[in-house]
Design an enzyme around this catalytic site. Structure first.
Site, PDB file in Angstrom:
ATOM      1  N   SER A 236       2.236  -2.726  11.529  1.00 34.88           N
ATOM      2  CA  SER A 236       1.119  -3.660  11.614  1.00 34.88           C
ATOM      3  C   SER A 236       1.522  -5.028  11.067  1.00 34.88           C
ATOM      4  O   SER A 236       2.460  -5.137  10.277  1.00 34.88           O
ATOM      5  CB  SER A 236      -0.077  -3.132  10.815  1.00 34.88           C
ATOM      6  OG  SER A 236      -0.544  -1.918  11.358  1.00 34.88           O
ATOM      7  N   GLY A 272       0.114  -3.983  16.784  1.00 35.82           N
ATOM      8  CA  GLY A 272       0.590  -4.432  15.483  1.00 35.82           C
ATOM      9  C   GLY A 272       0.936  -5.904  15.404  1.00 35.82           C
ATOM     10  O   GLY A 272       1.538  -6.346  14.422  1.00 35.82           O
ATOM     11  N   CYS A 396     -17.149  -2.884 -10.411  1.00 40.25           N
ATOM     12  CA  CYS A 396     -16.659  -2.511 -11.734  1.00 40.25           C
ATOM     13  C   CYS A 396     -15.221  -2.002 -11.646  1.00 40.25           C
ATOM     14  O   CYS A 396     -14.924  -0.844 -11.922  1.00 40.25           O
ATOM     15  CB  CYS A 396     -17.577  -1.456 -12.340  1.00 40.25           C
ATOM     16  SG  CYS A 396     -17.318  -1.244 -14.107  1.00 40.25           S
ATOM     17  N   GLU A 397     -14.328  -2.887 -11.188  1.00 40.17           N
ATOM     18  CA  GLU A 397     -12.906  -2.611 -11.054  1.00 40.17           C
ATOM     19  C   GLU A 397     -12.139  -3.892 -11.344  1.00 40.17           C
ATOM     20  O   GLU A 397     -12.453  -4.940 -10.775  1.00 40.17           O
ATOM     21  CB  GLU A 397     -12.559  -2.157  -9.624  1.00 40.17           C
ATOM     22  CG  GLU A 397     -13.063  -0.792  -9.236  1.00 40.17           C
ATOM     23  CD  GLU A 397     -12.222   0.323  -9.820  1.00 40.17           C
ATOM     24  OE1 GLU A 397     -11.093   0.053 -10.285  1.00 40.17           O
ATOM     25  OE2 GLU A 397     -12.708   1.465  -9.816  1.00 40.17           O
ATOM     26  N   TYR A 426     -10.288  -4.973   9.979  1.00 37.57           N
ATOM     27  CA  TYR A 426     -10.107  -4.081   8.828  1.00 37.57           C
ATOM     28  C   TYR A 426     -10.876  -4.518   7.585  1.00 37.57           C
ATOM     29  O   TYR A 426     -10.481  -4.177   6.476  1.00 37.57           O
ATOM     30  CB  TYR A 426      -8.614  -3.916   8.504  1.00 37.57           C
ATOM     31  CG  TYR A 426      -7.829  -3.417   9.683  1.00 37.57           C
ATOM     32  CD1 TYR A 426      -7.981  -2.109  10.135  1.00 37.57           C
ATOM     33  CD2 TYR A 426      -6.967  -4.262  10.380  1.00 37.57           C
ATOM     34  CE1 TYR A 426      -7.281  -1.656  11.243  1.00 37.57           C
ATOM     35  CE2 TYR A 426      -6.268  -3.813  11.492  1.00 37.57           C
ATOM     36  CZ  TYR A 426      -6.429  -2.508  11.915  1.00 37.57           C
ATOM     37  OH  TYR A 426      -5.748  -2.059  13.020  1.00 37.57           O
TER      38      TYR A 426
END
Length: 477
Positions: A236, A272, A396-397, A426
């Site tokens: 890709s 790709g 929360c990351e 995506y």
């Protein structure tokens, strides 16, 4: 403006002469700023879009999608007609699929590539000709196979030995002869401008080259199956044609051996093809790729003394990726002093964290792949100097980052609208409900008008799936 590069900026990121600029390589061609500095997409001001639909908001430029579909089809059909054969182009729905998008690409002459029952359902609901649908998947359920064969899907890509029997059984039961391709691993791995060729691949998809001939014999033993040819996907976000050249050479050698025992009408080289996410990206123009790949196929077939097959491709990101822009609202801003690597313990530089009302739930690619994106203020222009920023999400990351590094006017402030380009592929497709956050709506813009493609999820929508939730009836106390 007299902006200075930040020592925290990655090497590829240059300080823009004007942090309001909209580099053509990254943004849809319809994007511009009006006399007030407000960014518009497809003729619709970002401020109007946000007033109507809120933020976060996925915006898709319909004409950009259609133009890229036409450009791609014209490039491949023209180049393969030049060498004496035909080309087919399928839109890879996994990049982003809705009924509207399926209709757009179908209108422009593309088939649709799907890889699940859900994607198949969307393509069929859009009215796509089943004969122009290809179905992938390394673990197609019996129900998905049955539905695909029953619907008249043109080709099913066989991914394992067990699928040969499963597809054959479904086709025989339904009284059909099902067209199939065999997915093979050429041993070529490609990403951006680099590729690696190996003897074997350790991955879940497809057959190694040395087992393909036995698989084709098995396919040909079933009266309910028609072998259409080989399929391969090498990666890709690919720049350049070198990886395709090596893969095509390996596939055509196998293709020639298969011709000794039966017809092999097609060869599918996958997709790709890359796009620009930042000004540092330099994707190969599709016309150049098509010309190079066609010449490679022509030369290899001549060397092997075989007829040219019909050649198929499956671009997704290169059709839809550059058409998408995500709009966010700025919430908080925080400056953090970062210790510089290789310097003394007291050598620091400021990093400005600009937090927005979305994040990894609407764009997981930065967290998953370390992907880079660009960003601009969408609600106004500014004459302030450029300052390095990191666009953070609300989740929360600590890894919840939307844009790792770019320059914005230093006066970016809470309430500003930000626009992140190249989010058509995506992003919605990988979106989640992490932290019980609803996925944003998707709108299409064209000719100064906006229309809703996919409605956003509300908290009520999310609660409605929770069996412990008892909604209050209207009028109840």
């Amino acid at each position: 403006m007299t902006s200075v590069a930040s020592p925290l900026a990655p090497d590829w990121l240059a300080v823009p002469a004007d942090p309001n600029d909209l580099p053509a390589s990254v943004w849809p061609s319809s994007v511009l700023r009006d006399r007030h500095g407000v960014l518009s997409i497809g003729g619709v001001p970002a401020t109007d879009l946000v007033q109507q639909f809120g933020t976060p908001l996925y915006v898709v430029d319909e004409e950009h999608v259609r133009a890229r579909a036409r450009e791609t089809l014209d490039a491949f059909t023209g180049q393969f007609e030049r060498i004496g054969t035909r080309a087919k182009v399928y839109y890879a729905g996994k990049a982003f699929l809705s009924t509207a998008v399926a209709r757009w690409v179908s209108d422009e002459g593309l088939g649709v590539d799907v890889c699940t029952g859900g994607e198949l359902a969307v393509a069929l609901a859009a009215g796509v000709d089943p004969g122009r649908i290809g179905m992938h998947g390394n673990n197609k359920s019996l129900d998905e196979i049955e539905r695909a064969v029953s619907a008249g899907v043109g080709t099913i890509v066989i991914d394992s030995e067990i699928e040969i029997d499963r597809v054959a059984a479904a086709a025989a039961r339904l009284g059909r002869v099902q067209g199939v391709r065999l997915r093979v691993n050429s041993g070529v791995h490609a990403h951006t401008h680099d590729f690696l060729a190996t003897a074997h691949e350790d991955q879940k998809f497809g057959f190694p080259l040395d087992r393909a001939e036995a698989a084709v014999r098995s396919i040909r033993s079933h009266a309910a199956l028609e072998f259409r040819g080989l399929h391969c996907h090498i990666g890709s976000q690919i720049f350049g044609a070198d990886g395709f050249a090596e893969s095509a050479a390996r596939l055509l050698s196998l293709h020639a051996r298969l011709l000794e025992t039966g017809p092999v009408p097609e060869l599918n080289l996958g997709g790709g093809f890359g796009i620009a996410y930042t000004t540092a990206d330099d994707p190969t123009p599709i016309a150049e790729l098509a010309a190079r790949i066609a010449s490679i196929v022509e030369a290899e077939c001549a060397a092997l003394g075989i007829a040219l097959p019909v050649v198929a491709f499956e671009p997704g990101r290169s059709i839809i990726g550059g058409a998408g822009v995500t709009l966010y609202s700025v919430g908080t801003i925080k400056d953090v002093d970062v210790t510089l690597q290789g310097g003394s313990s007291d050598a620091t530089a400021p990093r400005r964290y600009v937090s927005v009302d979305g994040g990894m739930s609407d764009n997981a690619r930065t967290a998953l792949y370390g992907a880079d994106y660009s960003v601009r203020i969408a609600s106004r222009a500014s004459d302030a100097d450029a300052a390095l920023v990191r666009i953070a999400g609300k989740h929360c990351e600590s890894g919840d980052i939307v844009v790792n590094a770019d320059y914005l006017p230093a006066d970016v402030t809470p309430g500003d609208l930000l626009a992140v380009p190249a989010t058509g592929a995506y992003c919605w497709a990988l979106a989640s409900n992490y932290n019980i956050v609803g996925r944003p709506p998707v709108v299409a813009v064209a000719n100064g008008e906006a229309r809703l493609l996919i409605r956003g999820e509300t908290e009520h929508d999310l609660l409605a799936r929770d069996t412990g939730f008892a909604p209050t009836a209207p009028g109840a106390s």
